[in-house]
Structure formats: structure tokens, C-alpha cells
Write an enzyme that holds these catalytic residues in place. Structure first.
Site, PDB file in Angstrom:
ATOM      1  N   ASN A   1      36.630  42.412  48.618  1.00 41.15           N
ATOM      2  CA  ASN A   1      37.169  41.676  49.766  1.00 41.15           C
ATOM      3  C   ASN A   1      37.676  42.574  50.902  1.00 41.15           C
ATOM      4  O   ASN A   1      37.709  42.147  52.052  1.00 41.15           O
ATOM      5  CB  ASN A   1      38.265  40.696  49.323  1.00 41.15           C
ATOM      6  CG  ASN A   1      39.392  41.364  48.584  1.00 41.15           C
ATOM      7  OD1 ASN A   1      39.246  42.452  48.032  1.00 41.15           O
ATOM      8  ND2 ASN A   1      40.538  40.715  48.559  1.00 41.15           N
TER       9      ASN A   1
ATOM     10  N   GLU B   1      46.640  46.289  40.748  1.00 42.77           N
ATOM     11  CA  GLU B   1      46.972  45.432  41.890  1.00 42.77           C
ATOM     12  C   GLU B   1      46.107  44.197  41.744  1.00 42.77           C
ATOM     13  O   GLU B   1      44.896  44.242  41.949  1.00 42.77           O
ATOM     14  CB  GLU B   1      46.695  46.179  43.204  1.00 42.77           C
ATOM     15  CG  GLU B   1      47.478  45.619  44.380  1.00 42.77           C
ATOM     16  CD  GLU B   1      46.826  44.409  45.007  1.00 42.77           C
ATOM     17  OE1 GLU B   1      47.278  43.277  44.691  1.00 42.77           O
ATOM     18  OE2 GLU B   1      45.894  44.579  45.784  1.00 42.77           O
TER      19      GLU B   1
ATOM     20  N   CYS C   1      44.208  38.732  47.984  1.00 41.29           N
ATOM     21  CA  CYS C   1      45.277  38.537  47.007  1.00 41.29           C
ATOM     22  C   CYS C   1      46.578  38.140  47.683  1.00 41.29           C
ATOM     23  O   CYS C   1      47.445  37.511  47.055  1.00 41.29           O
ATOM     24  CB  CYS C   1      45.468  39.800  46.182  1.00 41.29           C
ATOM     25  SG  CYS C   1      45.875  41.267  47.163  1.00 41.29           S
TER      26      CYS C   1
END
Length: 488
Positions: free
Chosen positions: A162, A260, A294
Site C-alpha cells: 500500500n 507494524e 493501516c
């Protein structure tokens, strides 16, 4: 371009098509993989796939090269990063085009990644001049005792699709400048902008051979990278499910693991908030890059007295956003990354509607193009409330008191980021202090980062690790304690 300039030939596809970057460009043992443009379905490139044999060779080569690199002057290592930044500036147009076509983001998203990547390189270069240790009080007077940071060795960076360029730079830049070698595994959806281009930039910057290996591939490649005995640390950015698998594999090492992961982030709009400003921040947080981040807002928690005006303002924002091929002028949202992702968004929305939620706008896709979608009447048992959507969907959930807003925001296994909107900053900070998140932003978007800030989450959003700024010192080095007996 037809004028034969350097931009016209960079990167030279004859060097890397069907190959991996590991001690130069070479044919891989794992064959090749085709990269497809999500907006059109057209083939973009063909990259090599790193087999376990390739990974083993890369790990051993990285470990050999790292020993000399660790002894290089810190400012020499920093200069390589600055030259990589210079190369990125020179090739901005090409890099942007790859990000747009490979990831489906609009050009502004590409510009953001490039600017943020430059920021990461600059910030990481600055680590070279920071103090690397401290003088300790000796146990016996007259003795010397000091501790200083040393590189870990070989760092594996497993990169998502992303924000492929940004996330690659965010981990490998500090890892390299602090004396480590890197195995970079880009996501199969974005192996060029998250891997091939990175290799070209550092090759142009003069990074010594063997310090960076770019190993495209799928799950098999990823497992081999994590398990490689030369790898001392794994820096992983991706889904919580995949992150847990990475941690399990790495635990056999044992290796340091920085995870993460995902988030179910809230925009909290208190009853004294500026409704228009909050709705603008909410729209940016939920719809930017099709919600595929995220740090995207997965819940809009709005005081009951403001639900109606906030929802109307959010609907106005959503309906003004044009969806289409990201290369077309005026398009704000491109396609989601894959059919798998489109089906996931569709399932979450459809199941929530079947359970009683209401679609106020959007809610129906056209292939990989999913429009900005606003839901209300979202109950706590619904997928839109509980699951990370990773799509341009904004569930609106009302609350009555600040305490209830905190309780709803914390009603999730995730703990990445949040935003709180109020005309009273002390009040907003009071709410923020009660949120179980690694980051929180007042009167702003939830989707926010900076190269000098520690970035990371709590709970299912990560394992407490942080990247960014001086947090990188702790992340990519380890301590060595040295004592010297009293001089004769």
C-alpha cells in the site's frame, strides 16, 4: 520521452526484467512473476521470484558484506543515503508513474510517497551523527566502563503493497546507516516500486555490493527470508494475521521482530467540535488511497447531537470524490489493489447491511473500483464495526458522553492510531490520554506520520516496536558493554 535523456532509459528494463537484485542483477531460481496494473488489468512488468536457494545465497552474501560496512565511517554510510535521495529526486517522474500504475494510487499519492521517502532518507542520514553510546560509572574507581550501540547484522525488511516505496525506505534507510545489511522482500503486487526501483536508487548511490538484496516473491519467499540463519532481525509491515505468522517463524531463531500491523482506528468527534473540519479530516482518513492504509479511520464516533450535521458533511465529501483510473485528471480514488481485497470490502459491507446497517452512499463496486461509502446504524456485532476494512468505508457510530466515546474507541483488539476533534484542546487531550493507541492526533486526520516521529501501535497493531526518528537507534542496533581494568 523521446529525447533520449537519462529519465527515458531509467531504469533499464533489460537489466532487471525476470531477475532479482542480489550481488548484481541475476536470473533467479524461482522463475518469474508478472505484475499487473489494477486499474486496467494490463501487464506492467515481469520480475524474478526468489526461491529459497536465492534467499540462502543472499543471506550469506549479506552477512559477509556487512562486516566491512559496520567498520565504515558513519558519515560515509550517511553519504550513501544522501546520494540515494539525490537519485530519487532526479527520477521522480518515473518513480511516481510506477507507484500510480502498480499500486492504483492517484499521482498525489505517488508524490506523497516520494516526499515521505526523501524525508526518511534524510532523517536516517542524521542518525550517523548522533551519540552511539554512553560512559558508565565503573564498579571500581579508576576502571573504565562504557556501552555503545553496534549493528545487528542482517536485517530482513518485508514490505507491504500500500505504500511500497515509503515503507521500504522507512526500514532499510536506518538499518543501512547504522551498519546493517538488508534483505528486502517486496509484496508481489508492487515488486517494482517497492523493490526494483529501490535497488536501482541505491545502486546509483554507490552502496557497496552485497549490502542490499531485493528478493521478490510470495509466502514461500517470505518464510525463507524470516527463517534464514543469517537474519538477526525482521521488520514486517502488513496484516495482523501475517505478522503473527512471521513472529512464529522468527521465534525459532530467536530473532528480533518489529511488527507494524493493522488497525481499527477511530475519529472521535466531541460535541463542541468544528463539524466541517472534522468531516473533512474524517473523509481524508477513510477515503484516502481507497482506505487502504493501516492508519485509515475505521470508525467515526460522533456525539449524538452532531451526528446529523456531521453525516451530511461527510456525505458531501464522499459524493464529491471521483472514482476511476488514477491517471485520469480529477480522479480522487483509483482501484483497490486486487479482486481479493474488493471481495473483502464487499463482504464486510453486505454482511453489515444484512444485520441492519444502512448504506447512505456508495456500497456497490464496479470491478476493482469501490466508491466512497458511508454507513450508519452500525451495531457492535457487525463486521463494519469489528473488522479492519482496508477499503473506502466510513461507519458512523453515535455516543453520548466522553466516557462512552473512549469505551467504544477502545473496544477493539487493535491499538494503532486515533484522532480527537474538539474546540477545547485540553478536553481533547484528556480523551486522547485514555485511548489505547500508539499514536493520537488532535483536530487532525488519523492517517498521519512523520520521519522524526516514533510510529507504531499496541495490541494487535504491533508488538510495541517503533520506527522513526531516534526510535530507530533502539530498533536497528544492540548494546555492547566494554570495561577496561585500572591502568598499571
Amino acid at each position: 520521452m523521446a529525447d533520449g535523456t537519462r529519465e527515458d532509459i531509467w531504469p533499464d528494463t533489460t537489466r532487471w526484467t525476470g531477475r532479482i537484485y542480489s550481488d548484481g542483477w541475476r536470473v533467479s531460481e524461482g522463475g518469474t512473476s508478472r505484475v499487473t496494473e489494477p486499474a486496467t488489468g494490463e501487464p506492467l512488468a515481469e520480475v524474478g521470484v526468489a526461491a529459497p536457494e536465492d534467499v540462502a545465497r543472499a543471506g550469506a552474501g549479506a552477512a559477509r558484506a556487512q562486516r566491512a560496512w559496520a567498520l565504515a565511517a558513519p558519515l560515509e554510510r550517511a553519504e550513501v543515503l544522501l546520494r540515494a535521495a539525490r537519485a530519487l529526486r532526479e527520477h521522480t517522474d518515473v518513480v511516481r508513474e510506477w507507484i500510480v500504475r502498480e499500486s492504483g494510487g492517484v499521482p498525489a499519492k505517488g508524490d506523497y510517497e516520494i516526499a515521505a521517502g526523501l524525508g526518511q532518507l534524510a532523517q536516517a542520514a542524521g542518525l550517523a551523527s548522533l551519540p552511539q553510546g554512553e560512559i558508565l560509572t565503573p564498579a571500581v574507581p579508576g576502571q573504565a566502563s562504557h556501552a555503545y550501540r553496534v549493528p545487528l547484522g542482517v536485517v530482513a525488511v518485508i514490505n507491504p503493497w500500500n505504500a511500497p516505496l515509503l515503507f521500504a525506505m522507512r526500514a532499510l534507510a536506518p538499518a543501512l546507516v547504522l551498519g546493517n545489511a538488508v534483505l528486502l522482500k517486496p509484496d508481489p503486487h508492487t515488486p517494482v516500486s517497492g523493490g526494483v526501483l529501490v535497488a536501482h536508487l541505491f545502486e546509483e548511490a554507490g552502496l557497496p555490493a552485497g549490502l542490499l538484496h531485493v528478493l521478490p516473491g510470495g509466502a514461500e519467499t517470505g518464510r525463507a527470508v524470516v527463517a534464514d540463519p543469517h537474519v538477526a532481525m525482521v521488520s514486517f509491515t502488513g496484516s495482523t494475521e501475517a505478522g503473527r505468522a512471521v513472529a512464529r517463524t522468527a521465534s525459532a531463531g530467536p530473532k528480533r521482530v518489529a511488527l507494524e500491523l493493522g488497525g481499527k482506528n477511530s475519529i472521535v468527534v466531541l460535541d463542541d467540535a468544528d463539524v466541517e473540519a472534522a468531516a473533512t479530516a474524517g473523509a481524508l482518513s477513510s477515503f484516502g488511497y481507497q482506505g487502504q492504509a493501516c492508519v485509515a479511520a475505521g470508525r467515526h464516533l460522533v456525539h449524538a447531537d452532531l451526528v446529523e450535521p456531521y453525516t451530511e458533511a461527510l456525505l458531501g465529501q464522499a459524493r464529491a470524490l471521483r472514482v476511476g483510473d488514477p491517471r485520469d485528471h480529477g480522479v480522487a480514488l483509483g482501484p483497490v489493489i486486487s479482486e481479493h481485497q474488493a471481495l473483502r470490502i464487499e463482504r464486510i459491507v453486505d454482511e453489515s447491511v444484512a444485520a441492519g446497517a444502512r448504506v447512505l452512499t456508495g456500497g456497490r463496486r464496479d470491478g476493482l473500483f469501490y466508491p466512497p461509502t458511508v454507513l450508519d446504524r452500525v451495531g457492535r456485532a457487525m463486521p463494519a464495526y469489528r473488522e479492519e476494512i482496508f477499503g473506502p468505508v466510513a461507519p458512523v457510530v453515535p455516543f453520548r458522553t466522553d466516557e462512552e466515546a473512549v469505551e467504544i474507541a477502545n473496544d477493539t483488539e487493535y491499538g494503532l492510531t486515533a484522532a480527537v476533534h474538539s474546540r477545547s484542546v485540553p478536553r481533547a487531550l484528556g480523551v486522547a490520554d485514555q485511548l489505547r493507541t500508539g499514536m493520537v492526533h488532535i483536530n487532525d486526520v488519523s492517517a498521519k506520520d512523520a520521519p522524526n516521529a516514533p510510529f507504531g501501535g499496541m495490541g494487535a497493531s504491533g508488538n510495541g516496536s517503533r520506527v522513526g526518528g531516534t526510535a530507530n537507534l533502539e530498533q536497528f542496533t544492540q548494546w555492547r558493554w566494554v570495561t577496561v581494568p585500572e591502568a598499571v
